[in-house]
Design a protein around this motif. Structure first.
Motif, mmCIF file in Angstrom:
data_model
loop_
_atom_site.group_PDB
_atom_site.id
_atom_site.type_symbol
_atom_site.label_atom_id
_atom_site.label_comp_id
_atom_site.label_asym_id
_atom_site.label_seq_id
_atom_site.Cartn_x
_atom_site.Cartn_y
_atom_site.Cartn_z
ATOM 1 N N HIS A 69 0.823 -1.365 0.090
ATOM 2 C CA HIS A 69 0.034 0.010 -0.176
ATOM 3 C C HIS A 69 0.887 1.267 0.032
ATOM 4 N N VAL A 70 2.058 1.247 0.396
ATOM 5 C CA VAL A 70 2.890 2.320 0.262
ATOM 6 C C VAL A 70 3.153 2.541 -0.969
ATOM 7 N N ILE A 71 3.334 1.447 -1.901
ATOM 8 C CA ILE A 71 3.728 1.876 -3.155
ATOM 9 C C ILE A 71 2.450 2.103 -4.134
ATOM 10 N N GLN A 72 1.288 1.646 -3.605
ATOM 11 C CA GLN A 72 0.096 2.064 -4.436
ATOM 12 C C GLN A 72 -0.152 3.744 -4.034
ATOM 13 N N MET A 73 -0.007 4.153 -2.551
ATOM 14 C CA MET A 73 -0.212 5.089 -2.380
ATOM 15 C C MET A 73 0.612 6.366 -3.212
ATOM 16 N N LEU A 74 1.902 5.831 -3.319
ATOM 17 C CA LEU A 74 2.933 6.676 -4.060
ATOM 18 C C LEU A 74 2.383 6.747 -5.420
ATOM 19 N N ASN A 75 1.964 5.503 -5.970
ATOM 20 C CA ASN A 75 1.590 5.762 -7.267
ATOM 21 C C ASN A 75 0.232 6.422 -7.557
ATOM 22 N N ILE A 76 -0.611 6.789 -6.515
ATOM 23 C CA ILE A 76 -1.839 7.472 -6.473
ATOM 24 C C ILE A 76 -1.331 9.010 -6.573
ATOM 25 N N LEU A 77 -0.311 9.476 -5.823
ATOM 26 C CA LEU A 77 0.250 10.547 -5.750
ATOM 27 C C LEU A 77 0.874 11.106 -7.104
ATOM 28 N N ASP A 78 1.318 9.907 -7.671
ATOM 29 C CA ASP A 78 2.031 10.483 -8.884
ATOM 30 C C ASP A 78 1.211 10.918 -10.024
ATOM 31 N N ASN A 79 -0.300 10.961 -9.914
ATOM 32 C CA ASN A 79 -1.121 11.361 -11.016
ATOM 33 C C ASN A 79 -1.295 13.077 -10.541
ATOM 34 N N PHE A 80 -0.576 13.273 -9.430
ATOM 35 C CA PHE A 80 -0.650 14.852 -9.098
ATOM 36 C C PHE A 80 0.689 15.528 -9.021
ATOM 37 N N ASN A 81 0.988 16.654 -9.497
ATOM 38 C CA ASN A 81 2.099 17.194 -9.599
ATOM 39 C C ASN A 81 2.585 17.508 -8.114
ATOM 40 N N VAL A 82 2.762 16.752 -7.526
ATOM 41 C CA VAL A 82 3.354 16.918 -5.824
ATOM 42 C C VAL A 82 4.381 17.674 -5.696
#
Length: 337
Positions: A250-263
């Motif tokens: 889930h850490v990987i999944q959360m990072l991947n979700i955030l990657d859809n935003f210009n964080v």
């Protein structure tokens, strides 16, 4: 570098390295020491996971030594006769809540594969602190006060952990029985815990107090070497624990979700950044509730959970101006994967 949640355990790890031990030796020594000096962070009656990157072989490894359900456990063991869940802490407190412990077997397995110093040397300091005691830190004192009621529920834990109640300042915590147990483990290795007098005491107390762990459960326990979960986030390679552990996935999944935003262009402490982080975590935990379990009993769709399609789908459900509720986060449709 050595780091842990207690300075005595950290010092023990450094000591082992200075003796010529490797990182595996230090980790094992720290784990046993934490079982003494910070019981909430270390244990020999529980279990865990270990993720490894071995410098010599240039390979990653991971080992699962979590507790296992006793042979006589059942899916309805925490339910009332009418099928409702029993809320008397049966699943979280006491003998019936206990799984077959895996820590000793897991650390032994790692030592057999990677260790360099003798096994008994790695437990010497843990034995010393258990037998001679150590000064209770303010942090530990706070824990002992906070959990006073639970620790007083059994004569043994009350006598050991609540001896100085309510003033733990400048007091010593001595655990003589634990020192004897560690001494047996140090001299007899894995078998010292899963066979013989310790196993006999565990099984007999379980039987007397309504627990399920038997001598057979203890003798049959084996840790499992698993393929680590490996993924990339931008230019960083992530090596973490796969199922049945859910954290790495889930850490990987959360990072991947955030990657859809210009964080990368966001301020680290802005409300918007925290909002995106919270919403990503919320969706990761939602997937955990529905699609992660023990691979022995449940086919965890790891590849699909981490796919770009699924990640994009989750990202698109985030309202950037309003928090969602965890109870209504979109579930993953199994028919799609």
């Amino acid at each position: 570098m050595i780091t842990s949640q207690h300075f005595l355990a950290t010092a023990v790890g450094e000591k082992i390295l200075n003796k010529g031990g490797n990182a595996y030796d230090a980790s094992i020594a720290i784990a046993f020491t934490l079982a003494v000096v910070l019981p909430r962070a270390g244990n020999i009656g529980g279990g865990g996971f270990m993720v490894i990157y071995d410098g010599e072989t240039k390979k990653p490894y991971s080992i699962d030594f979590r507790e296992k359900a006793p042979e006589f456990s059942s899916k309805d063991m925490y339910l009332n006769k009418d099928g409702t869940f029993n809320d008397l802490k049966l699943s979280t407190f006491g003998y019936l809540a206990s799984g077959v412990p895996g820590t000793v077997a897991g650390l032994w397995e790692v030592h057999q594969k990677f260790g360099s110093l003798p096994w008994n040397v790695l437990i010497e300091d843990a034995i010393y602190f258990a037998e001679n005691g150590f000064e209770i830190t303010p942090f530990l004192a706070d824990i002992l006060l906070r959990y006073s009621e639970d620790l007083s529920s059994f004569p043994e834990t009350k006598e050991i952990f609540q001896k100085h109640y309510p003033n733990f300042k400048n007091k010593m915590l001595v655990q003589s029985d634990l020192a004897n147990t560690l001494r047996i483990i140090a001299s007899k290795g894995r078998d010292g815990f899963y066979k013989g007098e310790i196993a006999e005491k565990i099984s007999s107390q379980m039987k007397i107090n309504g627990g399920l762990i038997t001598k057979s459960d203890l003798q049959k326990y084996n840790p499992v070497w698993r393929e680590p979960l490996i993924s990339d986030y931008k230019d960083t390679k992530i090596i973490t624990m796969g199922p049945p552990s859910s954290g790495g996935l889930h850490v990987i999944q959360m990072l991947n979700i955030l990657d859809n935003f210009n964080v990368g262009n966001l301020k680290s402490n802005s409300a918007y950044t925290y909002h995106l982080l919270a919403e990503s975590i919320r969706r990761g935990h939602n997937n955990r509730s529905h699609f992660v379990g023990d691979p022995k009993y449940f086919n965890v769709p790891v590849k699909d959970l981490l796919s770009k399609e699924r990640t994009k789908e989750l990202a698109e459900t985030i309202n950037v101006k309003k928090a969602s509720k965890s109870t209504v986060v979109k579930k993953l449709d199994l028919s799609l994967i």
